[in-house]
Design a protein around this motif. Structure first.
Motif, PDB file in Angstrom:
ATOM      1  N   LYS A 173       0.837  -1.342   0.128  1.00 15.95           N
ATOM      2  CA  LYS A 173       0.049  -0.111  -0.008  1.00 15.95           C
ATOM      3  C   LYS A 173       0.841   1.257   0.147  1.00 15.95           C
ATOM      4  N   PRO A 174       0.522   2.199  -0.717  1.00 11.62           N
ATOM      5  CA  PRO A 174       1.535   3.439  -0.954  1.00 11.62           C
ATOM      6  C   PRO A 174       1.164   4.460  -0.173  1.00 11.62           C
ATOM      7  N   TYR A 175       1.252   4.488   1.160  1.00 13.87           N
ATOM      8  CA  TYR A 175       1.130   5.569   1.913  1.00 13.87           C
ATOM      9  C   TYR A 175       2.123   5.487   2.965  1.00 13.87           C
ATOM     10  N   HIS A 176       2.466   6.881   3.691  1.00 15.81           N
ATOM     11  CA  HIS A 176       3.219   6.833   4.817  1.00 15.81           C
ATOM     12  C   HIS A 176       2.866   6.596   6.162  1.00 15.81           C
ATOM     13  N   TYR A 177       1.708   6.966   6.711  1.00 14.20           N
ATOM     14  CA  TYR A 177       1.196   6.245   7.821  1.00 14.20           C
ATOM     15  C   TYR A 177      -0.371   6.633   7.646  1.00 14.20           C
ATOM     16  N   LYS A 178      -1.022   5.596   8.491  1.00 12.38           N
ATOM     17  CA  LYS A 178      -2.582   5.464   8.203  1.00 12.38           C
ATOM     18  C   LYS A 178      -3.201   4.880   9.536  1.00 12.38           C
ATOM     19  N   VAL A 179      -4.290   5.759   9.831  1.00 10.51           N
ATOM     20  CA  VAL A 179      -4.966   5.102  10.923  1.00 10.51           C
ATOM     21  C   VAL A 179      -6.165   4.205  10.459  1.00 10.51           C
ATOM     22  N   PHE A 180      -6.370   3.258  11.360  1.00 12.58           N
ATOM     23  CA  PHE A 180      -7.284   2.071  10.847  1.00 12.58           C
ATOM     24  C   PHE A 180      -8.422   2.205  11.878  1.00 12.58           C
ATOM     25  N   PRO A 181      -9.614   1.913  11.575  1.00  9.07           N
ATOM     26  CA  PRO A 181     -10.745   1.681  12.583  1.00  9.07           C
ATOM     27  C   PRO A 181     -10.506   1.017  13.909  1.00  9.07           C
ATOM     28  N   THR A 182     -10.903   1.454  14.919  1.00 13.92           N
ATOM     29  CA  THR A 182     -11.015   0.857  16.181  1.00 13.92           C
ATOM     30  C   THR A 182     -11.530  -0.566  16.297  1.00 13.92           C
ATOM     31  N   ALA A 183     -10.874  -1.424  16.785  1.00 14.00           N
ATOM     32  CA  ALA A 183     -11.369  -3.102  16.759  1.00 14.00           C
ATOM     33  C   ALA A 183     -11.032  -3.451  18.141  1.00 14.00           C
ATOM     34  N   GLU A 184     -11.715  -4.467  18.607  1.00 20.00           N
ATOM     35  CA  GLU A 184     -11.257  -5.371  19.753  1.00 20.00           C
ATOM     36  C   GLU A 184     -10.553  -6.437  19.284  1.00 20.00           C
ATOM     37  N   PHE A 185      -9.212  -6.489  20.061  1.00 14.18           N
ATOM     38  CA  PHE A 185      -8.245  -7.426  19.677  1.00 14.18           C
ATOM     39  C   PHE A 185      -8.363  -8.360  20.685  1.00 14.18           C
ATOM     40  N   LYS A 186      -8.130  -9.673  20.358  1.00  6.44           N
ATOM     41  CA  LYS A 186      -8.115 -10.759  21.512  1.00  6.44           C
ATOM     42  C   LYS A 186      -6.690 -11.456  21.312  1.00  6.44           C
ATOM     43  N   ARG A 187      -6.354 -12.532  22.410  1.00  5.45           N
ATOM     44  CA  ARG A 187      -5.244 -13.361  22.465  1.00  5.45           C
ATOM     45  C   ARG A 187      -5.396 -14.671  22.994  1.00  5.45           C
ATOM     46  N   VAL A 188      -5.031 -15.580  22.675  1.00  3.38           N
ATOM     47  CA  VAL A 188      -4.973 -16.819  23.156  1.00  3.38           C
ATOM     48  C   VAL A 188      -4.365 -17.146  24.563  1.00  3.38           C
ATOM     49  N   VAL A 189      -5.223 -17.445  25.564  1.00  4.59           N
ATOM     50  CA  VAL A 189      -4.420 -17.475  26.995  1.00  4.59           C
ATOM     51  C   VAL A 189      -3.968 -19.189  27.336  1.00  4.59           C
ATOM     52  N   SER A 190      -4.928 -19.840  26.881  1.00  3.36           N
ATOM     53  CA  SER A 190      -4.754 -21.266  26.857  1.00  3.36           C
ATOM     54  C   SER A 190      -5.306 -21.760  25.775  1.00  3.36           C
ATOM     55  N   ALA A 191      -5.759 -23.326  25.924  1.00  4.33           N
ATOM     56  CA  ALA A 191      -6.142 -24.070  24.861  1.00  4.33           C
ATOM     57  C   ALA A 191      -7.529 -23.801  24.679  1.00  4.33           C
ATOM     58  N   LYS A 192      -8.251 -23.485  25.964  1.00  2.00           N
ATOM     59  CA  LYS A 192      -9.801 -23.228  26.027  1.00  2.00           C
ATOM     60  C   LYS A 192     -10.052 -21.810  26.354  1.00  2.00           C
ATOM     61  N   GLN A 193      -9.129 -20.934  26.265  1.00  2.00           N
ATOM     62  CA  GLN A 193      -9.535 -19.588  27.122  1.00  2.00           C
ATOM     63  C   GLN A 193      -8.857 -18.521  25.925  1.00  2.00           C
ATOM     64  N   ILE A 194      -9.634 -17.553  25.681  1.00  2.00           N
ATOM     65  CA  ILE A 194      -9.393 -16.256  24.843  1.00  2.00           C
ATOM     66  C   ILE A 194      -9.838 -15.371  25.508  1.00  2.00           C
ATOM     67  N   SER A 195      -8.753 -14.408  25.711  1.00  2.00           N
ATOM     68  CA  SER A 195      -8.973 -13.122  26.563  1.00  2.00           C
ATOM     69  C   SER A 195      -9.038 -11.846  25.520  1.00  2.00           C
ATOM     70  N   SER A 196      -9.528 -10.816  26.057  1.00  2.00           N
ATOM     71  CA  SER A 196      -9.767  -9.713  25.228  1.00  2.00           C
ATOM     72  C   SER A 196      -8.646  -8.510  25.420  1.00  2.00           C
ATOM     73  N   ARG A 197      -7.948  -8.141  24.511  1.00  2.00           N
ATOM     74  CA  ARG A 197      -6.768  -7.124  24.722  1.00  2.00           C
ATOM     75  C   ARG A 197      -7.363  -5.611  24.865  1.00  2.00           C
ATOM     76  N   GLY A 198      -8.716  -5.463  24.635  1.00  2.00           N
ATOM     77  CA  GLY A 198      -9.245  -4.247  24.873  1.00  2.00           C
ATOM     78  C   GLY A 198      -9.413  -3.647  23.459  1.00  2.00           C
ATOM     79  N   MET A 199     -10.163  -2.545  23.267  1.00  2.00           N
ATOM     80  CA  MET A 199     -10.276  -1.881  22.169  1.00  2.00           C
ATOM     81  C   MET A 199      -9.061  -0.894  21.628  1.00  2.00           C
ATOM     82  N   LEU A 200      -8.539  -1.321  20.439  1.00  6.30           N
ATOM     83  CA  LEU A 200      -7.323  -0.634  19.977  1.00  6.30           C
ATOM     84  C   LEU A 200      -7.364   0.006  18.670  1.00  6.30           C
ATOM     85  N   VAL A 201      -6.649   1.159  18.478  1.00  5.11           N
ATOM     86  CA  VAL A 201      -6.625   1.639  17.235  1.00  5.11           C
ATOM     87  C   VAL A 201      -5.357   1.424  16.539  1.00  5.11           C
ATOM     88  N   PRO A 202      -5.219   0.685  15.527  1.00  9.56           N
ATOM     89  CA  PRO A 202      -3.970   0.339  14.607  1.00  9.56           C
ATOM     90  C   PRO A 202      -3.767   1.653  14.022  1.00  9.56           C
TER      91      PRO A 202
END
Length: 763
Positions: A166-195
């Protein structure tokens, strides 16, 4: 109370008295103010609404500026990371082969992400060629990172892989909720983040991903009452929404973005918007119309309440002030007849206030003069004691004649305070205040047992007390004094880590004719202090052979080892100290030996043409000796002092210049910082004047010229080795002002930096 006051004023209100006229005048003024209020409010209503709109516009402006400054701060941080020395090595080989360097850079990212002012959840460097990422939690493959630690359907691995092209210098993307895998049966939220993605044209195969904590940044930057704040791009896409339920339409956001800045009323809402040129983002604040109306109504209600309070308070004040006109003459007479009684002040009659003020001033001044005379008399008396103790002639003999009233016998006690190293370490600037508190403690306790006692601080570290007693029971008084001093010693022993107290007292009753002689004799007794911790009380006078018990002289063995720079000197001194300790030597003998050793070392250093300022620092060793109160204190002092001096002697024999090398090394490591002659001198515990002369002597040039030449040489390397802008190069090598950098560069090379870069590239 009010019933009594009104019944008292009723006769005055029934006729045409001054009181009734004053009250009617107040009521008339209040009615006029009320009429003016209702007339002016209709005119001010629209103005208030405009001010409310202006207030919300300013709030949005400040919010937008805060977001923009934050984005600029993050961008600058990413630029610094891009040009970091470790990153230059990583960019040349972005593989796991550089695992140690990658981990070091990951630790650097972790420190940046932990900065609370950046509001960053993570910083990720994505290398498109190798598929490798560096984040605050380590080095991982991009596929693993976006499938386990930054999980989001929109921002998948393929999404981030696609951003390389993509031909841009810097770009702000829409806010979204990101998650992470804590264990084989558990996924936790990392909160609302702006990439936010930052790229650099110098290396298109890598970019930086910063994940801003949306809610934390919103709490820090948003200034407004209503929770309706939105950020969008030129297409009307919402990048951040604080209240999705009241979110504007995409078409409305596009209109706001094209308009730039302003406000608009549509339907039930009032819209405030501002577009920033640097980022292209549009900031929108939605305020319901009923909010503005409620603010105006609330303001109207507040004004009505204030007006009602003013009316009630004005009526009460009018009655109170009118009642203050009664019998002023009677109050003046009572004040004159009863001068010790508090004077009534604050009536409505100016003349009465003036008379009352003058009478009150005279009474207060009389009290101040009496108190001041008593205080000065006490000071003069203490001054007379000091003059008499030290045999200072005074032209005002009346003071000295009155000192020892009726020839009362006395005991003389001298307290000597010595502050330890621990005290100077913790309270470097407080010895004078500490001595004052010790003086107050001594005076308080001795005056309780001996009411006629006098305690005076005659030196910074010396306090003396005169204990006047009755001649009838001198033995009982002597025992009482020693018991009180022992009790004080227990009190002072609680703080023996910070100061040591020596009390000298000859429990022999002295007469007024022995005043100065007693002081000098007791002062000498302080030298009998033993080298051990704790408070000591000396009650025996100095023996006649005291001054013959000097410390052992320095022998030839000490001198020979000292000139050769041998460490055996330290063992010789320690042996001398142990000999004194076995003989139970006193403070005088330790001081005599220590001064002889320090004097011999300084003479040896001077004879060898060694700079004693560099060896000893800014604080004299004789001053450091004053803090030594135990054998261990002297032992530690001589270990530090002698090893440092012996090292300088050996280095001088080997022809080394350790101080010069250390200063030049420091300048080469910190030339890009705001260093100066004064800061470098302070770093090496030297005076700026001495460092200037020393630097000129050792380098054949002055400090500033050497520093500027070093910076210009580093600037040449950056001009030819990088594509950095001219002013960025100046900042990188330590010049805060671009004009100063260009001027000095031209002075050293003969051409400006831009011309230097072009000429060398061509050649």
């Amino acid at each position: 109370m009010w019933r009594i006051s009104l019944s008292h004023l009723k006769p005055y209100l029934q006729n045409h008295s001054l009181l009734s006229r004053l009250i009617m005048s107040f009521l008339l003024v209040i009615m006029m103010i009320t009429a003016f209020h209702f007339f002016s409010f209709s005119f001010l209503k629209n103005r208030i609404q405009q001010e409310i709109i202006k207030y919300n516009s300013l709030n949005l402006k400040y919010t937008a500026e805060s977001y923009e400054k934050h984005l600029q701060l993050i961008e600058n941080t990413m630029v610094n990371l891009f040009f970091d020395e470790k990153m230059n090595v990583i960019k040349s080989n972005p593989t796991v082969d550089n695992f140690k360097l990658l981990n070091l850079f990951s630790s650097q990212l972790q420190r940046l992400a932990s900065n609370e002012q950046l509001y960053l959840a993570d910083i990720i460097i994505y290398f498109g060629d190798s598929g490798l990422t560096i984040g605050k939690e380590g080095v991982r493959s991009a596929n693993d990172l976006f499938q386990t630690d930054l999980i989001n359907e929109t921002y998948s691995y393929f999404f981030w892989q696609d951003q390389i092209s993509k031909p841009y210098h810097y770009k702000v993307f829409p806010t979204a909720e990101f998650k992470r895998v804590v264990s084989a049966k558990q996924i936790s939220s990392r909160g609302m983040l702006v990439p936010v993605v930052f790229k650099n044209r110098l290396n298109p195969n890598m970019y930086f991903i910063t994940l801003i904590e949306a809610n934390e940044a919103y709490k820090a930057f948003f200034r407004g009452i209503d929770d309706n704040f939105y950020i969008s791009d030129d297409s009307g896409q919402v990048l951040f929404s604080s209240n999705p339920a009241n979110q504007p339409l995409q078409s409305e956001l596009q209109t706001f973005a094209s308009s730039g800045e302003g406000s608009a009323s549509q339907g039930n809402n009032f819209y405030f918007y501002k577009k920033e040129r640097s980022s292209g983002l549009t900031y929108v604040h939605v305020v319901p119309n009923n909010t503005i109306s409620s603010q105006i109504q609330r303001l109207n209600m507040i004004l009505l309440i204030i007006l009602s309070l003013v009316i009630v308070i004005s009526i009460l004040i009018s009655i109170y002030l009118s009642s203050r006109f009664s019998s002023p003459v009677r109050q003046i007479i009572e004040a004159i007849q009863k001068p010790n009684q508090a004077l009534a002040m604050g009536t409505s009659i100016h003349e009465f206030n003036l008379i009352s003020e003058k009478i009150g001033t005279m009474m207060v001044r009389n009290e101040e003069i009496s108190s001041d005379l008593h205080h000065k008399n006490s000071i003069i008396k203490k001054y007379g004691y000091i003059n008499k103790l030290k045999s200072i002639y005074s032209s005002y003999n009346k003071v000295e004649e009155d000192l020892l009233e009726s020839g009362s016998p006395f005991y003389l006690v001298i307290f000597s305070v010595a502050f330890t190293r621990e005290f100077h370490k913790l309270f470097a600037a407080e010895p004078t205040r500490a001595s004052y508190y010790i003086n107050e403690l001594i005076q308080l306790n001795l005056s309780e047992a001996f009411p006629k006692s006098v305690t005076i601080q005659v030196e910074k570290d010396q306090i003396f007390s005169l204990i006047f007693v009755n001649e009838q029971d001198p033995q009982d008084q002597s025992g009482k004094l020693l018991e009180k001093l022992r009790w004080l010693g227990q009190i002072f022993d609680r703080d023996q880590d910070y100061y040591l107290l020596t009390m000298a007292v000859n429990p022999v009753l002295r007469s007024s004719t022995e005043f100065t002689e007693a002081y000098e004799e007791t002062l000498e007794m302080l030298q009998l202090r033993k080298m051990m911790p704790g408070t000591q009380m000396i009650i025996e006078p100095i023996p006649e052979s005291f001054h013959l018990l000097l410390a052992p002289s320095l022998d030839q063995e000490f001198f020979n080892h000292l000139q050769a720079g041998n460490d055996a000197v330290v063992q010789i001194v320690q042996r001398m100290l142990q000999q004194l300790h076995k003989k139970d030597a006193n403070l005088y003998q330790y001081t005599h030996l220590s001064r002889e050793i320090v004097g011999r070392v300084i003479k040896t250093l001077t004879a060898a043409n060694i700079d004693t300022n560099a060896t000893l620092g800014t604080e004299s060793p004789y001053k450091k000796l004053q803090t030594c109160m135990t054998v261990d204190d002297y032992s530690l002092f001589f270990e530090d002092f002698l090893y440092q001096s012996l090292s300088m002697i050996r280095e001088k024999k080997m022809g080394q210049e350790p101080l010069k090398d250390a200063i030049l090394s420091y300048m080469h490591r910190h030339y890009q910082e705001d260093i100066s002659l004064e800061s470098v001198a302070e770093k090496f515990n030297l005076s700026s004047g001495y460092l200037s002369i020393f630097f000129k002597e050792k380098t054949q040039t002055n400090f500033l010229y050497y520093l500027n030449e070093l910076r210009i040489n580093k600037a040449k390397e950056l001009l030819l080795g990088t594509n950095m802008k001219i002013h960025d190069v100046g900042e990188q090598v330590g010049f805060q002002n671009a004009n100063s950098f260009i001027r000095l560069f031209k002075k050293f090379t003969g051409i400006p930096p831009g011309e230097y870069r072009r000429m060398n590239h061509i050649s």
